[in-house]
Design an enzyme around this catalytic site. Sequence first.
Site, mmCIF file in Angstrom:
data_model
loop_
_atom_site.group_PDB
_atom_site.id
_atom_site.type_symbol
_atom_site.label_atom_id
_atom_site.label_comp_id
_atom_site.label_asym_id
_atom_site.label_seq_id
_atom_site.Cartn_x
_atom_site.Cartn_y
_atom_site.Cartn_z
ATOM 1 N N GLY A 1 43.071 41.639 45.872
ATOM 2 C CA GLY A 1 41.799 41.952 46.179
ATOM 3 C C GLY A 1 41.256 41.275 45.190
ATOM 4 O O GLY A 1 41.507 40.820 44.167
ATOM 5 N N GLY B 1 38.708 40.897 42.391
ATOM 6 C CA GLY B 1 38.447 41.729 41.109
ATOM 7 C C GLY B 1 39.237 41.524 39.993
ATOM 8 O O GLY B 1 40.312 41.075 40.234
ATOM 9 N N GLU C 1 42.592 36.660 50.024
ATOM 10 C CA GLU C 1 41.062 36.157 50.036
ATOM 11 C C GLU C 1 40.778 35.050 49.308
ATOM 12 O O GLU C 1 40.728 33.820 49.763
ATOM 13 C CB GLU C 1 40.260 37.312 49.423
ATOM 14 N N GLY D 1 37.078 42.817 51.912
ATOM 15 C CA GLY D 1 38.167 43.368 52.842
ATOM 16 C C GLY D 1 39.168 44.327 52.438
ATOM 17 O O GLY D 1 40.297 44.214 52.870
#
Length: 617
Positions: A215, A217, A238, A336
């Site tokens: 993810g 981050g 992503e 997402g």
Amino acid sequence: MDPLKLYEQRVMPLKRALKRVKRGQRVFVGTACAEPLALVKGLMNRADELHDVELLHFVTLGRADFTESRFDRRFRHNALFIGPNTREAVTQARADYTPLFMHEVEELFALGYMHLDVALIQVSPPDKHGWVSLGIGVDVARSAAINADYVIAQVNRYMPRTMGNTYLPVSKIDAFVEHDEPLLEYRFPQTSEVGQKIAEEAAKLVRDGDTLHVGYGHLPNEILKHLEGKKDLGLHTEAITDNIIELVEKGVITCQKKTHFPGRAVCTFCVGSKKVYDFVDLNPNFLFLPSSQVYDPKEIAKNDNLTSIGSAMEVDLTGQVSSESEGMRFYSGIGGRLDFLRGAAMSKSGRPIIVLPSTTKDGTASRIVHKLAEGASIIATRGDVHYVVTEYGVAYLHGKSIRERTMALISIAHPRFRAELLEQAKEKAYVYPDQILIEANQHLYPEFMETTATLKDGSEVQIRPIKPTDEVLLQRFFYSHSEETVYNRYFRPVRAMPHASAQGMVNLDYDRKMALVATTGPIGAERIVGVGRYDREEERDLAEVAYTVHEDYAGQGLGTVLQSHLAEYALTKGIKGFWAISFGRNKSMLAVFAKLGKYTKTVIEPGVWKVEHYFDE
């Protein structure tokens, strides 16, 4: 017309191109590090001529000057995902946030529900066939370019040409502004010791051959640094970051075991340094696809063994996850997270994982909570998440009762908050009214004793200290025994191991009382196949020991393994020796005890022996 001649006709100065932006229009701006900086700067210079222009971003990492109060009547920022540079503006109602699943954005553009007057994008120079590449920012930008009434492209020689569905013919773009400048770069902040510990714990859940989603981050990105020992990982994610490139260079990410687009790392944009941009340039190993495809749970699920790692703000004791907001204050976005969680859950042998620190940054509040903060959005339901990870370990929730998942989540909460969480759980009837948790106020669990052992037949078992969350596993282990095994262990027929008994056997202080379990199977599907435990005497520095091994593992040396590790731990606690009570006919127990070395034997009653060994003898 020849596409290159058409391109030449549509090349124009910045000011002329931006004249197409009118008052009250909605303008899409390219994503993250692909943001067309020259176009945005030029638009800011036209601020005095404009009113109420909505600037729509997926996520922006640039300066975001348009969110400053001096532009309040000129521009209104609308974020599909709130970044750190726009968060304050959203909080102060000077900017908007639109919650959306990223795979649905393209349809909203196409059907006109989110009509785009102008799209500002950044592309590579056209090739000899008259096609430009969106390079490091495909995501929703491709759909925006296809569906906007007017498209303005910054043509930048620094933009790499990436492989996949990244190309547009020059005929689809209305105006080109040639402006070469280094692409925006982004480096994730240094992770704290807590973050590094979380990454270590989460990395244990990644298996060789898994396809990864990591993810957006800093915490999920940190996990990549702890995967260097893995093999043949795939990628359907992503953003491509520097840490991903390092794993590709080291041969960790190969994508050779992928079942969907084998050999190709699927992604939709890049967030990183120039090294990343150079690496993906014309690199066929990377397949850049639009968000409508990359974020689609059905598409994600085509990858077997899809392991998705995303972050969260809070998790309640039943397993509900909040990551979009801090209470009523919007913090990030849907992004997402849920798409990938559900895609991973639908994937064959997939693993949806949520990671978060056990407390807020200042340590004053727990992020494992009995209820989510007022106004907090539930990004994932109780049924969506399989694993939750903090710096204190892994909680497996899938298929677990409210009681089981409550205890699992309390066990990975910060020790300072565990007693309070347990009382709150009792008030809500999530757990037994008499539930205990001996290590509630301190983290006593000796993680350093976790290891793997190979038995005589070549099979492997995991050896670790027993946990309060092992109550159900221990009960199942007990009920799997033959009557003979039970009699040899307890010296009497024992028919049941109720909660009142079992919880006392799994809640230990890891000092006076200690137990090691041998397990098989992955986290969440573990099975206890052996237990070795000691109970320290008050008067002497000796401890009574007992071992129980499942009949299926008899004769494989498991009892000796448990005893060896238990003795190793006992020595660290100043224990001088072990003693045990055994039937004289229990040859296997006596043979295991003899592995310690010389021991004395005392006949307590006919057929019952007390054996005793001092470690220094």
